[in-house]
Write an enzyme that holds these catalytic residues in place. Sequence first.
Site, PDB file in Angstrom:
ATOM      1  N   LYS A 189      45.562  44.194  34.003  1.00 63.92           N
ATOM      2  CA  LYS A 189      45.103  43.259  35.149  1.00 63.92           C
ATOM      3  C   LYS A 189      45.926  43.637  36.319  1.00 63.92           C
ATOM      4  O   LYS A 189      47.176  43.724  36.355  1.00 63.92           O
ATOM      5  CB  LYS A 189      45.716  41.963  34.543  1.00 63.92           C
ATOM      6  CG  LYS A 189      45.182  40.732  35.527  1.00 63.92           C
ATOM      7  CD  LYS A 189      45.751  39.335  35.100  1.00 63.92           C
ATOM      8  CE  LYS A 189      45.393  38.295  36.135  1.00 63.92           C
ATOM      9  NZ  LYS A 189      46.304  36.896  35.958  1.00 63.92           N
ATOM     10  N   ASN A 205      26.739  38.934  40.896  1.00 62.72           N
ATOM     11  CA  ASN A 205      26.134  38.678  42.053  1.00 62.72           C
ATOM     12  C   ASN A 205      25.536  37.229  41.540  1.00 62.72           C
ATOM     13  O   ASN A 205      25.742  36.853  40.533  1.00 62.72           O
ATOM     14  CB  ASN A 205      24.736  39.671  42.116  1.00 62.72           C
ATOM     15  CG  ASN A 205      24.061  40.044  40.989  1.00 62.72           C
ATOM     16  OD1 ASN A 205      23.479  39.095  40.566  1.00 62.72           O
ATOM     17  ND2 ASN A 205      24.235  41.233  40.368  1.00 62.72           N
TER      18      ASN A 205
END
Length: 397
Positions: A287, A208
């Site tokens: 990944k 955030n």
Amino acid sequence: MLDKNILIGVTGGIAAYKVVEVASRLKKLGANVRVMMTRNATEFVSPRTFQEITGNAVSVEMFGDAANFHVAHIALADFADVILIAPATANFLAKAAHGIADDLLTTTVLASDKPLIIAPAMNTKMFDNPATQDNLKILRSRGATIIEPAAGELACGTVGKGRLPEPVELCAAVEKIFTQDKFLSGKKILVTAGGTVEAIDPVRYIGNRSSGRMGFEIAKSAVNAGAEVVLVSGKSELTPPNGLHFVKVEAAVEMRDAVLKYFDSVDAVIMSAAVADYRVKNPAAQKIKKSAETLTLELVKNPDILRELGTLKTSQVLVGFAAETQNVLDYARKKLVEKNLNFIVANDVTAAGAGFGVVTNIASIIWRGGKVENFAKMSKSELADKIIERVAKLLHG
Ligand code: CTP
């Protein structure tokens, strides 16, 4: 009247001449000033100058003052209520950061547990060098107060950051050590800051926009008020303030564990961290490669740390934050009650001059019982002081 013993350490930089005025001003304020110098510093200013100004003998040699002191470095360290190193060369910073004691000045610094104020002054490239910056970080983390050098034309002819600040500023930093009202001394405060990082895979995360600034300022304000402070921080680019215990975390669950570890022993918790409400249910071990046109992440709810503290609390003061984009007071009031807080700091993060990444904030403090304090736009540092003052009032009944 500054009725204190002040030890000034002068290292070998051209700015040493400015420190003559620092010594003189401190003496005029009523302090008993002693000066110790490195041998290189004596190339810039004569020990005799400092001796005349302070009325005290100046120490340079490790074994030179046998007539005056039993063990010179220990005597000097014991004498000092505060040590000011000005100017501090890159060489001094490196030695102090690594505990090297190869002359009287560095040995005295190592032998002292008194407040240490360091005023670096050097060429901009030397100051910006990662080695110097890392050394400053180490010294800060151990509680030293670093006075940032000023920008301007330097003795070496270049223009940039590296000048020793003016003597009045150095004297003010020394005075501040003694004049701060330690109204939170003996109290332990836990502050959370920054945003949590919720892994998607080893490379990506959900985060955030929190910068951590509000929480770092609150922690700094609590330290200045004499509290023992633990700062638990998620993601933030900021340098941790001086003189506190810094705990770095990533995910909300980690933050919860860290907060719970300290909760029983603290007097107050101020939760300014932006904690992710959800995390990825099964973060990928490797990944994730792009293939399909859409990718769905399943999210599960994170623990609400503050709500949990609200159920566990005994005598602790609990303060929360509500960052809203609409109906600020209503939503904040609801959180205040649901999380069993003493007060909540609410702000509209969409307002200009408030919210993420800016140095100011426009906030309201909402109390149990309904009282609301609306503050005008102010720096996060000023708002932090207001929060800490109110926490102190609650703690002192
Ligand atoms: N908080 C927390 N744990 C969480 C989420 C938030 O401790 N999992 C804390 C924050 O540090 C802040 C306050 O709770 O002090 C914010 O309340 P919250 O209701 O979680 O805010 P939002 O996530 O913005 O809630 P909502 O989605 O309901 O607006």
